[in-house]
Design a protein around this motif. Sequence first.
Motif, PDB file in Angstrom:
ATOM      1  N   ILE A  74       0.752  -1.327   0.012  1.00  0.00           N
ATOM      2  CA  ILE A  74       0.017  -0.084   0.073  1.00  0.00           C
ATOM      3  C   ILE A  74       0.950   1.260   0.209  1.00  0.00           C
ATOM      4  N   ASP A  75       0.622   2.096  -0.861  1.00  0.00           N
ATOM      5  CA  ASP A  75       1.201   3.540  -0.995  1.00  0.00           C
ATOM      6  C   ASP A  75       0.578   4.503  -0.647  1.00  0.00           C
ATOM      7  N   PHE A  76       0.527   4.823   0.606  1.00  0.00           N
ATOM      8  CA  PHE A  76      -0.268   5.802   1.290  1.00  0.00           C
ATOM      9  C   PHE A  76       0.239   7.243   0.770  1.00  0.00           C
ATOM     10  N   GLY A  77      -0.512   8.232   0.332  1.00  0.00           N
ATOM     11  CA  GLY A  77       0.047   9.513  -0.055  1.00  0.00           C
ATOM     12  C   GLY A  77       0.648   9.324  -1.282  1.00  0.00           C
ATOM     13  N   CYS A  78      -0.392   8.634  -2.347  1.00  0.00           N
ATOM     14  CA  CYS A  78       0.174   8.378  -3.679  1.00  0.00           C
ATOM     15  C   CYS A  78       0.274   9.666  -4.418  1.00  0.00           C
ATOM     16  N   ALA A  79      -0.537  10.643  -4.216  1.00  0.00           N
ATOM     17  CA  ALA A  79      -0.856  11.802  -5.016  1.00  0.00           C
ATOM     18  C   ALA A  79      -0.928  11.770  -6.569  1.00  0.00           C
ATOM     19  N   GLU A  80       0.183  12.014  -7.258  1.00  0.00           N
ATOM     20  CA  GLU A  80       0.078  12.091  -8.622  1.00  0.00           C
ATOM     21  C   GLU A  80       0.478  10.912  -9.170  1.00  0.00           C
ATOM     22  N   CYS A  81       0.745   9.645  -8.453  1.00  0.00           N
ATOM     23  CA  CYS A  81       1.124   8.313  -8.772  1.00  0.00           C
ATOM     24  C   CYS A  81       2.265   8.205  -9.453  1.00  0.00           C
ATOM     25  N   HIS A  82       3.289   8.978  -9.412  1.00  0.00           N
ATOM     26  CA  HIS A  82       4.551   8.865 -10.072  1.00  0.00           C
ATOM     27  C   HIS A  82       5.228   7.553  -9.500  1.00  0.00           C
ATOM     28  N   PHE A  83       5.058   7.005  -8.422  1.00  0.00           N
ATOM     29  CA  PHE A  83       5.607   5.994  -7.705  1.00  0.00           C
ATOM     30  C   PHE A  83       5.526   4.498  -8.565  1.00  0.00           C
ATOM     31  N   VAL A  84       4.285   4.420  -8.971  1.00  0.00           N
ATOM     32  CA  VAL A  84       3.910   3.239  -9.752  1.00  0.00           C
ATOM     33  C   VAL A  84       4.563   2.920 -10.855  1.00  0.00           C
ATOM     34  N   LYS A  85       5.174   3.920 -11.494  1.00  0.00           N
ATOM     35  CA  LYS A  85       6.025   3.579 -12.614  1.00  0.00           C
ATOM     36  C   LYS A  85       7.079   2.834 -12.246  1.00  0.00           C
ATOM     37  N   HIS A  86       7.702   3.166 -11.135  1.00  0.00           N
ATOM     38  CA  HIS A  86       8.755   2.299 -10.434  1.00  0.00           C
ATOM     39  C   HIS A  86       8.391   1.077  -9.794  1.00  0.00           C
ATOM     40  N   LEU A  87       7.323   1.051  -8.953  1.00  0.00           N
ATOM     41  CA  LEU A  87       6.876  -0.227  -8.423  1.00  0.00           C
ATOM     42  C   LEU A  87       6.553  -1.411  -9.491  1.00  0.00           C
ATOM     43  N   SER A  88       5.879  -0.698 -10.663  1.00  0.00           N
ATOM     44  CA  SER A  88       5.663  -2.064 -11.283  1.00  0.00           C
ATOM     45  C   SER A  88       6.904  -2.974 -12.040  1.00  0.00           C
ATOM     46  N   SER A  89       8.249  -2.362 -11.844  1.00  0.00           N
ATOM     47  CA  SER A  89       9.247  -2.977 -12.053  1.00  0.00           C
ATOM     48  C   SER A  89       9.790  -4.081 -10.958  1.00  0.00           C
ATOM     49  N   VAL A  90       9.134  -3.908  -9.921  1.00  0.00           N
ATOM     50  CA  VAL A  90       9.523  -4.778  -8.727  1.00  0.00           C
ATOM     51  C   VAL A  90       8.886  -6.415  -9.127  1.00  0.00           C
ATOM     52  N   PRO A  91       9.739  -7.320  -9.327  1.00  0.00           N
ATOM     53  CA  PRO A  91       9.223  -8.437  -9.745  1.00  0.00           C
ATOM     54  C   PRO A  91       8.564  -9.331  -8.916  1.00  0.00           C
ATOM     55  N   CYS A  92       8.661  -9.111  -7.563  1.00  0.00           N
ATOM     56  CA  CYS A  92       8.105  -9.884  -6.596  1.00  0.00           C
ATOM     57  C   CYS A  92       6.696  -9.428  -6.175  1.00  0.00           C
ATOM     58  N   LEU A  93       6.234  -8.088  -6.581  1.00  0.00           N
ATOM     59  CA  LEU A  93       4.959  -7.477  -6.313  1.00  0.00           C
ATOM     60  C   LEU A  93       3.992  -8.217  -7.147  1.00  0.00           C
ATOM     61  N   GLU A  94       2.900  -8.508  -6.614  1.00  0.00           N
ATOM     62  CA  GLU A  94       1.521  -9.025  -7.303  1.00  0.00           C
ATOM     63  C   GLU A  94       0.567  -8.099  -7.099  1.00  0.00           C
ATOM     64  N   ALA A  95       0.549  -7.246  -6.303  1.00  0.00           N
ATOM     65  CA  ALA A  95      -0.500  -6.231  -5.889  1.00  0.00           C
ATOM     66  C   ALA A  95      -0.065  -4.994  -5.251  1.00  0.00           C
ATOM     67  N   ILE A  96      -0.674  -3.785  -6.120  1.00  0.00           N
ATOM     68  CA  ILE A  96      -0.305  -2.646  -5.454  1.00  0.00           C
ATOM     69  C   ILE A  96      -1.405  -1.802  -5.282  1.00  0.00           C
ATOM     70  N   ALA A  97      -1.602  -1.151  -4.084  1.00  0.00           N
ATOM     71  CA  ALA A  97      -2.670  -0.241  -3.802  1.00  0.00           C
ATOM     72  C   ALA A  97      -1.910   1.338  -3.562  1.00  0.00           C
ATOM     73  N   LEU A  98      -2.657   2.001  -4.507  1.00  0.00           N
ATOM     74  CA  LEU A  98      -2.113   3.602  -4.359  1.00  0.00           C
ATOM     75  C   LEU A  98      -3.289   4.445  -3.513  1.00  0.00           C
ATOM     76  N   VAL A  99      -3.128   4.894  -2.482  1.00  0.00           N
ATOM     77  CA  VAL A  99      -3.995   5.396  -1.773  1.00  0.00           C
ATOM     78  C   VAL A  99      -3.872   6.910  -1.438  1.00  0.00           C
ATOM     79  N   ASP A 100      -4.948   7.796  -1.560  1.00  0.00           N
ATOM     80  CA  ASP A 100      -4.966   9.283  -1.391  1.00  0.00           C
ATOM     81  C   ASP A 100      -6.164   9.825  -0.824  1.00  0.00           C
ATOM     82  N   ILE A 101      -6.176  10.731  -0.197  1.00  0.00           N
ATOM     83  CA  ILE A 101      -7.207  11.483   0.357  1.00  0.00           C
ATOM     84  C   ILE A 101      -8.054  12.277  -0.869  1.00  0.00           C
ATOM     85  N   ASN A 102      -7.108  12.826  -1.841  1.00  0.00           N
ATOM     86  CA  ASN A 102      -7.682  13.792  -2.744  1.00  0.00           C
ATOM     87  C   ASN A 102      -8.201  12.893  -3.759  1.00  0.00           C
TER      88      ASN A 102
END
Length: 400
Positions: A74-102
């Motif tokens: 879970i990436d809390f405070g994902c804002a403009e979601c820039h981090f997902v471009k990097h997270l998608s390269s992590v081979p072990c990840l199978e689920a990513i939740a991007l969470v923000d209040i805005n």
Amino acid sequence: MPVVLRICMLGSSFGQSMSRHKKLKSVNLGIDVEDNGHGEDCKSTGIHFFPPLYAKRYRLAVETLTKYDIKSVIDFGCAECHFVKHLSSVPCLEAIALVDINKELLVSKQKTIAPELRHFIFKRKNPLHVSLLAGSAEETDSRVSHFEGVTMIELIEHLYPDVLQKVTHNVFGNIKPRLCLVTTPNSEFNVLFKNADPNKFRHWDHKFEWNQTEFKSWCEEICRRYNYIVEYTGVGLLPDKETHHLGYCSQAAVFCLNHQRVFSQSLSNEHFSLCYELIAEADYPFEKETCSLNERIDLEVKYCVQYLASSLRKENSGNDEGPVALQISRILNFPNIKSFCDEDAVRESLHRCEYQISDDQLIVYVPEEENDENDVNTEEDQCVAHQVCQDYEMHLESWD
């Protein structure tokens, strides 16, 4: 007395967002060294990082998630979601939740989570599901309550103290991830900026900026209360050793759940509700396995044997008369083999492929007609053979 954190719920769009990448603006409240997510450091600070500081933080997060083999985060405070471009390269990840209040910001950035062309060309080995969720880090949604990892990158300094305590309890007491990465500005580093008043915060929306002692005090209280162990690190350390006592520009803590002691388990999913609003979701393409494990082992082993036999024949000036004797242990030097089977599994595969093996089970004999050119029948086989050989050559080059 530990400092606690709170999610900022102001009327402005900046206050409503748990954003860690604020657009650089000319303000009188302090110096902003946070990047805008597009590789720009603030020139007015007089300090420039390459790669940019935000990229260094993302790299730290990617390396940490990979090191601990985290499959869901879970990436809390994902804002403009820039981090997902990097997270998608992590081979072990199978689920990513991007969470923000805005919610408004997430709706405007929802296309960001979709896979790009490169993801279809260079497919992942494992499936990956990404969800974009509008919600507060004070609450746990049942869809993410079982996630193994949490990241809060340049988030906590934007939060007010009275609700920050709720966020801390929610993350470490309810979700109780196996790993949590937190980064935040180090106020001791601020004296290096071109700022008339080093006590001013780096960004107008910061509610606090901790020094190293204050940050460690907060982390140690979390470890004591929620049964975690912590490792301190960071990004943005200047090469000048005379400034090293000031620490990193962004200090970081890696929390790991302490399995050595008895701890109370997190609440089951049924105790949590669907309190986040799903904005968008995406599934990334991956290479689907169409053959059984034994079939894959046989395919890999056969081509490894052929490659080794061909190499030995070349060393013998092209003399391919009679069988070639190979040590079975050499087959395990191939990364593709070593990654998913042991020496016993290799021997079983050699038997299935009808190779002759010595009585002591240490040598395999490769017939003279066995080579890597006349036994590659399909395009798929050729690709596998090429990759196996390429991996082996890279493995040999890594030896000093």
